[in-house]
Design a protein around this motif. Structure first.
Motif, PDB file in Angstrom:
ATOM      1  N   LEU A  22       0.833  -1.207   0.000  1.00 31.12           N
ATOM      2  CA  LEU A  22       0.000   0.000   0.000  1.00 31.12           C
ATOM      3  C   LEU A  22       0.863   1.251   0.000  1.00 31.12           C
ATOM      4  CD1 LEU A  22      -2.850   1.240   0.206  1.00 31.12           C
ATOM      5  CD2 LEU A  22      -2.681   1.000   2.694  1.00 31.12           C
ATOM      6  N   LYS A  23       1.895   1.246   0.818  1.00 34.14           N
ATOM      7  CA  LYS A  23       2.795   2.403   0.932  1.00 34.14           C
ATOM      8  C   LYS A  23       3.483   2.708  -0.401  1.00 34.14           C
ATOM      9  CE  LYS A  23       6.773   3.975   3.700  1.00 34.14           C
ATOM     10  NZ  LYS A  23       6.160   5.226   4.190  1.00 34.14           N
ATOM     11  N   ALA A  24       3.902   1.658  -1.106  1.00 34.41           N
ATOM     12  CA  ALA A  24       4.587   1.843  -2.385  1.00 34.41           C
ATOM     13  C   ALA A  24       3.719   2.582  -3.394  1.00 34.41           C
ATOM     14  CB  ALA A  24       5.009   0.493  -2.950  1.00 34.41           C
ATOM     15  N   VAL A  25       2.399   2.393  -3.298  1.00 34.60           N
ATOM     16  CA  VAL A  25       1.472   3.032  -4.239  1.00 34.60           C
ATOM     17  C   VAL A  25       1.036   4.411  -3.769  1.00 34.60           C
ATOM     18  CG1 VAL A  25      -0.816   2.863  -5.308  1.00 34.60           C
ATOM     19  CG2 VAL A  25       0.644   0.833  -5.139  1.00 34.60           C
ATOM     20  N   VAL A  26       0.684   4.552  -2.487  1.00 26.88           N
ATOM     21  CA  VAL A  26       0.032   5.797  -2.049  1.00 26.88           C
ATOM     22  C   VAL A  26       1.007   6.869  -1.581  1.00 26.88           C
ATOM     23  CG1 VAL A  26      -2.060   4.541  -1.455  1.00 26.88           C
ATOM     24  CG2 VAL A  26      -0.391   5.081   0.352  1.00 26.88           C
ATOM     25  N   ASP A  27       2.214   6.490  -1.168  1.00 22.35           N
ATOM     26  CA  ASP A  27       3.175   7.519  -0.745  1.00 22.35           C
ATOM     27  C   ASP A  27       3.480   8.520  -1.855  1.00 22.35           C
ATOM     28  OD1 ASP A  27       3.400   6.790   1.874  1.00 22.35           O
ATOM     29  OD2 ASP A  27       5.530   6.266   1.798  1.00 22.35           O
ATOM     30  N   PRO A  28       3.776   8.047  -3.089  1.00 21.25           N
ATOM     31  CA  PRO A  28       4.055   9.012  -4.160  1.00 21.25           C
ATOM     32  C   PRO A  28       2.853   9.891  -4.508  1.00 21.25           C
ATOM     33  CG  PRO A  28       4.861   6.821  -4.751  1.00 21.25           C
ATOM     34  CD  PRO A  28       4.012   6.660  -3.532  1.00 21.25           C
ATOM     35  N   LEU A  29       1.651   9.471  -4.130  1.00 24.98           N
ATOM     36  CA  LEU A  29       0.446  10.250  -4.409  1.00 24.98           C
ATOM     37  C   LEU A  29       0.153  11.252  -3.300  1.00 24.98           C
ATOM     38  CD1 LEU A  29      -1.829   7.304  -5.638  1.00 24.98           C
ATOM     39  CD2 LEU A  29      -0.594   8.949  -7.063  1.00 24.98           C
ATOM     40  N   GLY A  30       0.947  11.211  -2.228  1.00 25.61           N
ATOM     41  CA  GLY A  30       0.767  12.146  -1.129  1.00 25.61           C
ATOM     42  C   GLY A  30      -0.267  11.742  -0.106  1.00 25.61           C
ATOM     43  N   HIS A  31      -0.706  10.476  -0.139  1.00 25.26           N
ATOM     44  CA  HIS A  31      -1.684   9.999   0.833  1.00 25.26           C
ATOM     45  C   HIS A  31      -0.988   9.508   2.103  1.00 25.26           C
ATOM     46  CE1 HIS A  31      -4.500  10.502  -2.329  1.00 25.26           C
ATOM     47  NE2 HIS A  31      -4.258   9.365  -2.954  1.00 25.26           N
ATOM     48  N   GLU A  32      -1.713   9.526   3.211  1.00 30.47           N
ATOM     49  CA  GLU A  32      -1.173   9.109   4.497  1.00 30.47           C
ATOM     50  C   GLU A  32      -1.823   7.803   4.935  1.00 30.47           C
ATOM     51  OE1 GLU A  32      -0.964  10.720   9.159  1.00 30.47           O
ATOM     52  OE2 GLU A  32      -1.935  11.929   7.596  1.00 30.47           O
ATOM     53  N   ILE A  33      -1.005   6.864   5.406  1.00 32.03           N
ATOM     54  CA  ILE A  33      -1.511   5.591   5.925  1.00 32.03           C
ATOM     55  C   ILE A  33      -1.584   5.661   7.444  1.00 32.03           C
ATOM     56  CG2 ILE A  33      -1.130   3.102   6.108  1.00 32.03           C
ATOM     57  CD1 ILE A  33       0.479   3.258   3.511  1.00 32.03           C
ATOM     58  N   LEU A  34      -2.735   5.336   7.993  1.00 40.47           N
ATOM     59  CA  LEU A  34      -2.910   5.213   9.434  1.00 40.47           C
ATOM     60  C   LEU A  34      -3.043   3.730   9.751  1.00 40.47           C
ATOM     61  CD1 LEU A  34      -5.616   8.013   9.942  1.00 40.47           C
ATOM     62  CD2 LEU A  34      -3.127   8.240  10.164  1.00 40.47           C
ATOM     63  N   HIS A  35      -1.974   3.118  10.255  1.00 39.07           N
ATOM     64  CA  HIS A  35      -2.014   1.681  10.539  1.00 39.07           C
ATOM     65  C   HIS A  35      -2.683   1.477  11.884  1.00 39.07           C
ATOM     66  CE1 HIS A  35      -1.220  -2.476  10.485  1.00 39.07           C
ATOM     67  NE2 HIS A  35      -0.148  -2.448   9.716  1.00 39.07           N
ATOM     68  N   CYS A  36      -3.922   0.990  11.859  1.00 40.87           N
ATOM     69  CA  CYS A  36      -4.736   0.865  13.066  1.00 40.87           C
ATOM     70  C   CYS A  36      -4.623  -0.510  13.716  1.00 40.87           C
ATOM     71  CB  CYS A  36      -6.199   1.159  12.735  1.00 40.87           C
ATOM     72  SG  CYS A  36      -6.459   2.834  12.100  1.00 40.87           S
ATOM     73  N   GLY A  37      -3.792  -1.407  13.199  1.00 40.01           N
ATOM     74  CA  GLY A  37      -3.638  -2.756  13.719  1.00 40.01           C
ATOM     75  C   GLY A  37      -4.229  -3.759  12.721  1.00 40.01           C
ATOM     76  N   MET A  38      -3.907  -5.020  12.838  1.00 39.40           N
ATOM     77  CA  MET A  38      -2.810  -5.494  13.660  1.00 39.40           C
ATOM     78  C   MET A  38      -1.504  -5.354  12.877  1.00 39.40           C
ATOM     79  SD  MET A  38      -4.558  -8.962  15.263  1.00 39.40           S
ATOM     80  CE  MET A  38      -3.040  -9.467  16.079  1.00 39.40           C
ATOM     81  N   GLU A  39      -0.535  -4.723  13.504  1.00 32.56           N
ATOM     82  CA  GLU A  39       0.750  -4.526  12.841  1.00 32.56           C
ATOM     83  C   GLU A  39       1.645  -5.749  12.982  1.00 32.56           C
ATOM     84  OE1 GLU A  39       3.855  -0.850  12.213  1.00 32.56           O
ATOM     85  OE2 GLU A  39       2.846  -1.050  14.140  1.00 32.56           O
ATOM     86  N   ASN A  40       1.408  -6.528  14.037  1.00 31.86           N
ATOM     87  CA  ASN A  40       2.138  -7.779  14.220  1.00 31.86           C
ATOM     88  C   ASN A  40       1.273  -8.718  15.065  1.00 31.86           C
ATOM     89  OD1 ASN A  40       2.933  -7.592  17.176  1.00 31.86           O
ATOM     90  ND2 ASN A  40       3.780  -5.671  16.398  1.00 31.86           N
ATOM     91  N   PRO A  41       1.621 -10.015  15.090  1.00 31.08           N
ATOM     92  CA  PRO A  41       0.762 -10.993  15.777  1.00 31.08           C
ATOM     93  C   PRO A  41       0.613 -10.760  17.280  1.00 31.08           C
ATOM     94  CG  PRO A  41       2.212 -12.097  14.216  1.00 31.08           C
ATOM     95  CD  PRO A  41       2.687 -10.672  14.314  1.00 31.08           C
ATOM     96  N   ASP A  42       1.469  -9.921  17.862  1.00 32.79           N
ATOM     97  CA  ASP A  42       1.407  -9.671  19.304  1.00 32.79           C
ATOM     98  C   ASP A  42       0.502  -8.504  19.672  1.00 32.79           C
ATOM     99  OD1 ASP A  42       3.233 -11.743  19.846  1.00 32.79           O
ATOM    100  OD2 ASP A  42       4.923 -10.422  19.417  1.00 32.79           O
ATOM    101  N   ASP A  43       0.001  -7.760  18.679  1.00 31.71           N
ATOM    102  CA  ASP A  43      -0.914  -6.653  18.950  1.00 31.71           C
ATOM    103  C   ASP A  43      -2.228  -7.162  19.533  1.00 31.71           C
ATOM    104  OD1 ASP A  43       0.876  -4.838  17.970  1.00 31.71           O
ATOM    105  OD2 ASP A  43      -0.113  -4.572  16.038  1.00 31.71           O
ATOM    106  N   THR A  44      -3.047  -6.230  20.024  1.00 31.56           N
ATOM    107  CA  THR A  44      -4.395  -6.572  20.459  1.00 31.56           C
ATOM    108  C   THR A  44      -5.119  -7.301  19.333  1.00 31.56           C
ATOM    109  OG1 THR A  44      -4.490  -4.634  21.874  1.00 31.56           O
ATOM    110  CG2 THR A  44      -6.583  -5.637  21.267  1.00 31.56           C
ATOM    111  N   HIS A  45      -5.651  -8.491  19.616  1.00 32.79           N
ATOM    112  CA  HIS A  45      -6.223  -9.332  18.566  1.00 32.79           C
ATOM    113  C   HIS A  45      -7.560  -8.770  18.076  1.00 32.79           C
ATOM    114  CE1 HIS A  45      -3.796 -13.226  18.417  1.00 32.79           C
ATOM    115  NE2 HIS A  45      -3.062 -12.318  19.025  1.00 32.79           N
ATOM    116  N   LEU A  46      -7.641  -8.602  16.775  1.00 33.89           N
ATOM    117  CA  LEU A  46      -8.837  -8.039  16.140  1.00 33.89           C
ATOM    118  C   LEU A  46      -9.528  -9.110  15.312  1.00 33.89           C
ATOM    119  CD1 LEU A  46      -7.358  -4.636  14.888  1.00 33.89           C
ATOM    120  CD2 LEU A  46      -8.744  -5.024  16.935  1.00 33.89           C
TER     121      LEU A  46
END
Length: 212
Positions: A22-46
């Motif tokens: 996602l970052k590879a596509v939207v960064d050059p377009l000036g969009h911002e990514i808000l990673h709300c989880g889960m970023e890794n398996p140890d995060d709060t389980h969603l």
């Protein structure tokens, strides 16, 4: 544009792959990514029902303009998102799905399968899907001669959604509060939501739920 990325617990191990594509596509377009989880398996389980609640909060509070989410098949998170007021989520498996959803339905969320069919060069498929969504003007219509009809149908669907759904704050007050508390427990979500929410009443309610 602020794009909220929310990954279900069963697919948390692939979070970096999805985020990087996602970052590879939207960064050059000036969009911002808000990673709300889960970023890794140890995060709060969603779970996928929680994804719907989080997507509903991010969109209805205007903390985000678009949600990219998913689970094993993409079905569960798609259903959960579309159960929320103000969310119009498409199931996107390939770039054609992404293009047609963006041009015809012009929704504000997509759900993708991160297990089923997620094989060799899956990250390239993700990037191609994101390009078909974010590199072009959405809602133009396809085929172009049906653009006016499609826009009218989107308006009708929006009114149907308004008529059939409660507002998001009422949803938060009505759902199982233990489920809600678990859904909003993650630091990644809290950081993204509270920093960007434009709905004070919703923010205050969530703070009350987590005891902030």
């Amino acid at each position: 544009m602020k794009i909220a990325l929310i990954i279900e617990n069963s697919q948390a191990a692939k979070s970096e792959i999805v985020h990087d594509a996602l970052k590879a596509v939207v960064d050059p377009l000036g969009h911002e990514i808000l990673h709300c989880g889960m970023e890794n398996p140890d995060d709060t389980h969603l779970t996928y029902p929680m994804l719907g609640l989080l997507a509903g909060m991010m969109i209805n509070s205007k903390a985000a303009d678009f949600v990219v989410t998913g689970c094993g098949t993409g079905m569960g998170s798609n259903l959960a998102c579309n159960a929320m007021p103000g969310i119009f989520c498409g199931l996107v498996i390939d770039p054609t799905d992404a293009f047609l959803f963006g041009q015809i339905n012009d929704g504000n969320a997509i759900s993708m399968p991160y297990a089923k069919g997620f094989g060799w060069a899956a990250e390239l498929n993700l990037q191609d899907c994101y390009r078909k969504l974010f590199e072009v003007e959405r809602g133009v219509g396809y085929p172009k001669e049906r653009a006016a009809v499609m826009a009218e149908n989107r308006s009708i669907l929006s009114k149907l959604k308004d008529a059939s759904c409660k507002d998001m704050l009422t949803v938060l007050k009505s759902v199982d509060q233990d489920l809600l508390k678990s859904a909003v427990a993650g630091k990644k979500f809290q950081d993204s939501f509270f920093a960007n929410s434009q709905d004070d009443a919703m923010s205050d309610y969530v703070k009350g739920v987590i005891g902030a």
